[in-house]
Scaffold this active site. Structure first.
Site, short mmCIF file in Angstrom:
data_model
loop_
_atom_site.label_atom_id
_atom_site.label_comp_id
_atom_site.label_asym_id
_atom_site.label_seq_id
_atom_site.Cartn_x
_atom_site.Cartn_y
_atom_site.Cartn_z
N HIS A 104 5.18 3.83 -1.53
CA HIS A 104 5.40 4.91 -2.50
C HIS A 104 5.62 6.25 -1.80
CE1 HIS A 104 1.05 5.05 -1.87
NE2 HIS A 104 1.05 6.30 -2.31
N HIS A 158 4.61 9.22 -1.25
CA HIS A 158 3.62 10.27 -0.98
C HIS A 158 3.64 10.58 0.51
CE1 HIS A 158 0.99 9.83 -4.85
NE2 HIS A 158 1.97 10.68 -4.99
N ASP A 163 1.56 10.74 2.80
CA ASP A 163 0.78 9.95 3.75
C ASP A 163 1.39 8.56 4.01
OD1 ASP A 163 0.08 9.49 1.10
OD2 ASP A 163 -1.99 8.95 1.54
N HIS A 164 2.47 8.22 3.32
CA HIS A 164 3.16 6.94 3.57
C HIS A 164 4.63 7.15 3.91
CE1 HIS A 164 -0.45 5.21 1.86
NE2 HIS A 164 -0.33 6.09 0.88
N HIS A 211 1.00 5.28 -9.96
CA HIS A 211 0.54 6.15 -8.87
C HIS A 211 1.69 7.08 -8.43
CE1 HIS A 211 -2.06 7.21 -5.49
NE2 HIS A 211 -1.00 7.12 -4.71
N TYR A 213 -5.38 12.78 -11.35
CA TYR A 213 -4.32 12.69 -12.36
C TYR A 213 -4.87 12.86 -13.78
CZ TYR A 213 -1.19 10.39 -8.91
OH TYR A 213 -0.43 10.08 -7.81
N HIS A 223 -3.52 1.45 2.11
CA HIS A 223 -4.63 2.01 2.89
C HIS A 223 -5.54 0.86 3.33
CE1 HIS A 223 -3.82 6.29 2.08
NE2 HIS A 223 -3.49 5.90 0.85
ZN LIG Z 1 -0.41 7.85 -2.75
#
Ligand SMILES: [Zn+2]
Length: 297
Positions: free
Chosen positions: A95, A97, A99-100, A171, A202, A236
């Protein structure tokens, strides 16, 4: 451990201005020795964010890359395993975001690999995380343009190896759960790379920026329940208990593969669903909406 993860997600949600990674996330970007999960599937991520290398004789696929700052660590892990960074031909993503997806632009220019993204997340990749429905402009990363768009359920193929995307939005609007199969200890195993189901800060009920969010999460959880799973992986490490399983693998390298964990996958879905329902109920009450009827026990 789960509490730490929730805390970090909340930290991400509440930082006023987030660069590529914040101090709270530095812990996630610590190096992690790469290892083989099964067959042609390897872990090349860091302590707190995953990256997976799927190796074929015709080139490799890389699923997720971590932060912008994670790229050299992933490259070092690929080399340490004896593979070549230049052999990464296809970049895939759980996805969009930071951090990915934060390192995608750098990895793409280092490898000239084709980036294939879901239609739901492609715009967010191109905006580099700007105007995110939850984080606004606070979770930016270097923008990157996908080379092609995925179709739900249509596999990405490389030399006979198939990675199949299943769109599981919530997400992010294009959150993608991936599946493949590997041969492990003489058996064919179904692998699920579960997309995140957390709701970090959220507003899941009546969100004007994402009105269908709650229904999307519910449909996604149902989709994920329908996927056959032997080997359970996620975006994660702590979502699938990687450290515990890796310690077990090192202890008994010839024993049953600890990453085969259908019960852990089911527990992850159950726990995510419970958290989602509790949050939705609490937010619904706060908004003065009548709580939806639940089955009596
Ligand atoms: Zn995320």
């Amino acid at each position: 451990m789960r509490r730490i993860f929730v805390f970090l997600c909340m930290a991400l949600a509440s930082f006023p201005a987030l660069a590529q990674y914040a101090p709270a996330n530095a812990d996630w970007n610590r190096p992690m020795p790469p290892f083989r999960i099964a067959d042609n599937l390897y872990y090349v991520g860091v302590k707190g964010v995953a990256a997976y290398l799927i190796v074929t004789p015709q080139g490799d696929m890389l699923l997720d890359i971590g932060f912008r700052e994670t790229v050299p660590l992933v490259e070092a892990s690929i080399r340490k395993l004896g593979f070549h960074v230049g052999d990464v031909h296809i970049l895939l993503l759980s996805h969009a975001h930071f951090d990915h997806a934060g390192g995608l632009a750098a990895m793409k220019s280092a490898t000239h690999a084709r980036l294939l993204a879901s239609p739901g997340d492609a715009p967010l990749l191109e905006r580099g995380g700007r105007d995110d429905f939850a984080f606004g402009d606070r979770a930016r990363f270097p923008p990157v343009k996908p080379d092609g768009l995925l179709q739900n359920g249509v596999p990405v193929r490389l030399d006979g190896v198939e990675m199949t995307p299943h769109f599981t939005p919530g997400h992010t609007k294009g959150c993608t759960t991936w599946t493949t199969t590997v041969r492990d200890r003489g058996q064919e195993r179904h692998v699920v790379f579960a997309c995140s189901l957390s709701t970090p800060g959220y507003q899941v009920v009546n969100n004007p920026k994402y009105p269908g969010m709650l229904q999307d999460y519910k449909t996604s959880i149902a989709t994920m329940r329908g996927l056959p799973c032997d080997i359970f992986l996620a975006a994660h490490p702590e979502q699938f208990g990687m450290n515990r399983k890796l310690a077990e693998l090192k202890k008994h390298p010839d024993g049953p593969n600890p990453f085969v964990d259908p019960a852990g996958y089911k527990a992850y879905l159950d726990e995510s669903e419970t958290e989602l329902n509790e949050k939705a109920a609490a937010q619904g009450r706060k908004q003065g909406i009548q709580k939806p009827a639940t089955t009596a026990h």
